[in-house]
Design a protein around this motif. Sequence first.
Motif, PDB file in Angstrom:
ATOM      1  N   ALA A 282       0.825  -1.217   0.000  1.00  0.00           N
ATOM      2  CA  ALA A 282       0.000   0.000   0.000  1.00  0.00           C
ATOM      3  C   ALA A 282       0.860   1.269   0.000  1.00  0.00           C
ATOM      4  CB  ALA A 282      -0.933   0.004   1.203  1.00  0.00           C
ATOM      5  N   SER A 283       2.064   1.202   0.538  1.00  0.00           N
ATOM      6  CA  SER A 283       2.886   2.404   0.677  1.00  0.00           C
ATOM      7  C   SER A 283       3.537   2.850  -0.629  1.00  0.00           C
ATOM      8  CB  SER A 283       3.978   2.179   1.719  1.00  0.00           C
ATOM      9  OG  SER A 283       4.967   1.324   1.208  1.00  0.00           O
ATOM     10  N   GLY A 284       3.560   1.975  -1.613  1.00  0.00           N
ATOM     11  CA  GLY A 284       4.242   2.350  -2.850  1.00  0.00           C
ATOM     12  C   GLY A 284       5.735   2.385  -2.641  1.00  0.00           C
ATOM     13  N   ALA A 285       6.368   3.449  -3.035  1.00  0.00           N
ATOM     14  CA  ALA A 285       7.830   3.536  -2.951  1.00  0.00           C
ATOM     15  C   ALA A 285       8.316   4.130  -1.638  1.00  0.00           C
ATOM     16  CB  ALA A 285       8.354   4.366  -4.118  1.00  0.00           C
ATOM     17  N   ALA A 286       7.431   4.674  -0.835  1.00  0.00           N
ATOM     18  CA  ALA A 286       7.839   5.382   0.385  1.00  0.00           C
ATOM     19  C   ALA A 286       8.320   4.408   1.460  1.00  0.00           C
ATOM     20  CB  ALA A 286       6.673   6.198   0.926  1.00  0.00           C
ATOM     21  N   ASP A 287       9.400   4.754   2.120  1.00  0.00           N
ATOM     22  CA  ASP A 287       9.911   4.047   3.294  1.00  0.00           C
ATOM     23  C   ASP A 287      10.164   2.556   3.066  1.00  0.00           C
ATOM     24  OD1 ASP A 287       9.801   6.413   4.779  1.00  0.00           O
ATOM     25  OD2 ASP A 287       7.698   6.045   5.319  1.00  0.00           O
ATOM     26  N   ARG A 288      10.584   2.169   1.892  1.00  0.00           N
ATOM     27  CA  ARG A 288      10.828   0.748   1.597  1.00  0.00           C
ATOM     28  C   ARG A 288      11.942   0.179   2.491  1.00  0.00           C
ATOM     29  NH1 ARG A 288       8.081  -2.014  -3.036  1.00  0.00           N
ATOM     30  NH2 ARG A 288       6.332  -0.605  -3.216  1.00  0.00           N
ATOM     31  N   ASN A 289      12.950   0.962   2.782  1.00  0.00           N
ATOM     32  CA  ASN A 289      14.052   0.474   3.620  1.00  0.00           C
ATOM     33  C   ASN A 289      13.572   0.156   5.033  1.00  0.00           C
ATOM     34  OD1 ASN A 289      15.954   0.564   1.596  1.00  0.00           O
ATOM     35  ND2 ASN A 289      16.606   2.646   2.080  1.00  0.00           N
ATOM     36  N   ASP A 290      12.679   1.002   5.561  1.00  0.00           N
ATOM     37  CA  ASP A 290      12.136   0.747   6.893  1.00  0.00           C
ATOM     38  C   ASP A 290      11.369  -0.565   6.922  1.00  0.00           C
ATOM     39  OD1 ASP A 290      13.231   3.106   7.763  1.00  0.00           O
ATOM     40  OD2 ASP A 290      11.365   4.257   7.593  1.00  0.00           O
ATOM     41  N   PHE A 291      10.572  -0.815   5.893  1.00  0.00           N
ATOM     42  CA  PHE A 291       9.809  -2.059   5.815  1.00  0.00           C
ATOM     43  C   PHE A 291      10.750  -3.269   5.764  1.00  0.00           C
ATOM     44  CE2 PHE A 291       6.325   0.688   4.343  1.00  0.00           C
ATOM     45  CZ  PHE A 291       5.270   0.145   5.059  1.00  0.00           C
ATOM     46  N   GLN A 292      11.818  -3.139   4.993  1.00  0.00           N
ATOM     47  CA  GLN A 292      12.759  -4.253   4.870  1.00  0.00           C
ATOM     48  C   GLN A 292      13.451  -4.547   6.195  1.00  0.00           C
ATOM     49  OE1 GLN A 292      15.237  -3.093   1.582  1.00  0.00           O
ATOM     50  NE2 GLN A 292      13.639  -3.510   0.073  1.00  0.00           N
ATOM     51  N   THR A 293      13.760  -3.500   6.933  1.00  0.00           N
ATOM     52  CA  THR A 293      14.394  -3.681   8.239  1.00  0.00           C
ATOM     53  C   THR A 293      13.445  -4.376   9.218  1.00  0.00           C
ATOM     54  OG1 THR A 293      15.743  -1.714   7.902  1.00  0.00           O
ATOM     55  CG2 THR A 293      15.481  -2.471  10.176  1.00  0.00           C
ATOM     56  N   VAL A 294      12.216  -3.907   9.261  1.00  0.00           N
ATOM     57  CA  VAL A 294      11.227  -4.509  10.161  1.00  0.00           C
ATOM     58  C   VAL A 294      10.951  -5.951   9.749  1.00  0.00           C
ATOM     59  CG1 VAL A 294       8.853  -4.376  11.007  1.00  0.00           C
ATOM     60  CG2 VAL A 294      10.217  -2.296  10.785  1.00  0.00           C
ATOM     61  N   ALA A 295      10.858  -6.200   8.445  1.00  0.00           N
ATOM     62  CA  ALA A 295      10.616  -7.560   7.952  1.00  0.00           C
ATOM     63  C   ALA A 295      11.762  -8.493   8.337  1.00  0.00           C
ATOM     64  CB  ALA A 295      10.419  -7.548   6.439  1.00  0.00           C
ATOM     65  N   ALA A 296      12.977  -8.018   8.199  1.00  0.00           N
ATOM     66  CA  ALA A 296      14.141  -8.831   8.564  1.00  0.00           C
ATOM     67  C   ALA A 296      14.114  -9.179  10.048  1.00  0.00           C
ATOM     68  CB  ALA A 296      15.431  -8.100   8.200  1.00  0.00           C
ATOM     69  N   LEU A 297      13.725  -8.211  10.884  1.00  0.00           N
ATOM     70  CA  LEU A 297      13.615  -8.471  12.326  1.00  0.00           C
ATOM     71  C   LEU A 297      12.504  -9.470  12.635  1.00  0.00           C
ATOM     72  CD1 LEU A 297      14.169  -4.893  13.788  1.00  0.00           C
ATOM     73  CD2 LEU A 297      15.679  -6.876  14.009  1.00  0.00           C
ATOM     74  N   ALA A 298      11.378  -9.352  11.934  1.00  0.00           N
ATOM     75  CA  ALA A 298      10.266 -10.291  12.148  1.00  0.00           C
ATOM     76  C   ALA A 298      10.670 -11.706  11.741  1.00  0.00           C
ATOM     77  CB  ALA A 298       9.027  -9.842  11.382  1.00  0.00           C
ATOM     78  N   VAL A 299      11.395 -11.826  10.646  1.00  0.00           N
ATOM     79  CA  VAL A 299      11.865 -13.144  10.206  1.00  0.00           C
ATOM     80  C   VAL A 299      12.823 -13.727  11.240  1.00  0.00           C
ATOM     81  CG1 VAL A 299      13.272 -14.346   8.475  1.00  0.00           C
ATOM     82  CG2 VAL A 299      11.491 -12.756   7.740  1.00  0.00           C
TER      83      VAL A 299
END
Length: 191
Positions: A79-96
């Motif tokens: 839903a966010s499109g291109a905004a804050d993609r790095n933040d999402f990747q960081t949070v996803a890596a932590l969740a994994v």
Amino acid sequence: MFLEHLYPDRTKVITGMFLELINCAAVVGIAMLMYPILKKQDEALALGYFGSRIIDSVLLIVSIVALQLLVLLSEQYIASGAADRNDFQTVAALAVKGHFAAFDMGMLALSVGSLIFCYLLYRSKLIPRIISIIGLIGYAALFASGCFGIIGHDVGMVLYIPGAIFEIIFPIWLIVKGFNLSAIDAQAIKK
């Protein structure tokens, strides 16, 4: 990145999560069914086995929560499109990492409880000792695998094989032959 594909394929992930919840309930159910038999052998160890299976289930549920968070994060990522993609990747890596850490700790609880279980089976002669020995070897290997996972060394699934062999042989033995009733009767006479 996998976040682009996770939410659209969420049905597979959610199905897996529900199957894991069923497994968690079954694990506790098995411990409840085994407790009356095992407590005749050693009540303290039987309680240790029962408690370890509850801890195992709780840790697996925590690992499931991490998966649910990943599905929700994937939805927000898309839903966010291109905004804050790095933040999402960081949070996803932590969740994994959180998912795998909870899973590895669950495997430690499973292996400790199952070592107790197999020891009680070995000592009581409720099943042939060779089957108990296979279980002891299998769960010692699982314990090692969990320890390696926690310190960040993935050894793959090779250390799961001996435990898997026990988990195939043991229920087949119970279905075909059952517990050694003379061992149960002998324990009852001693007490």
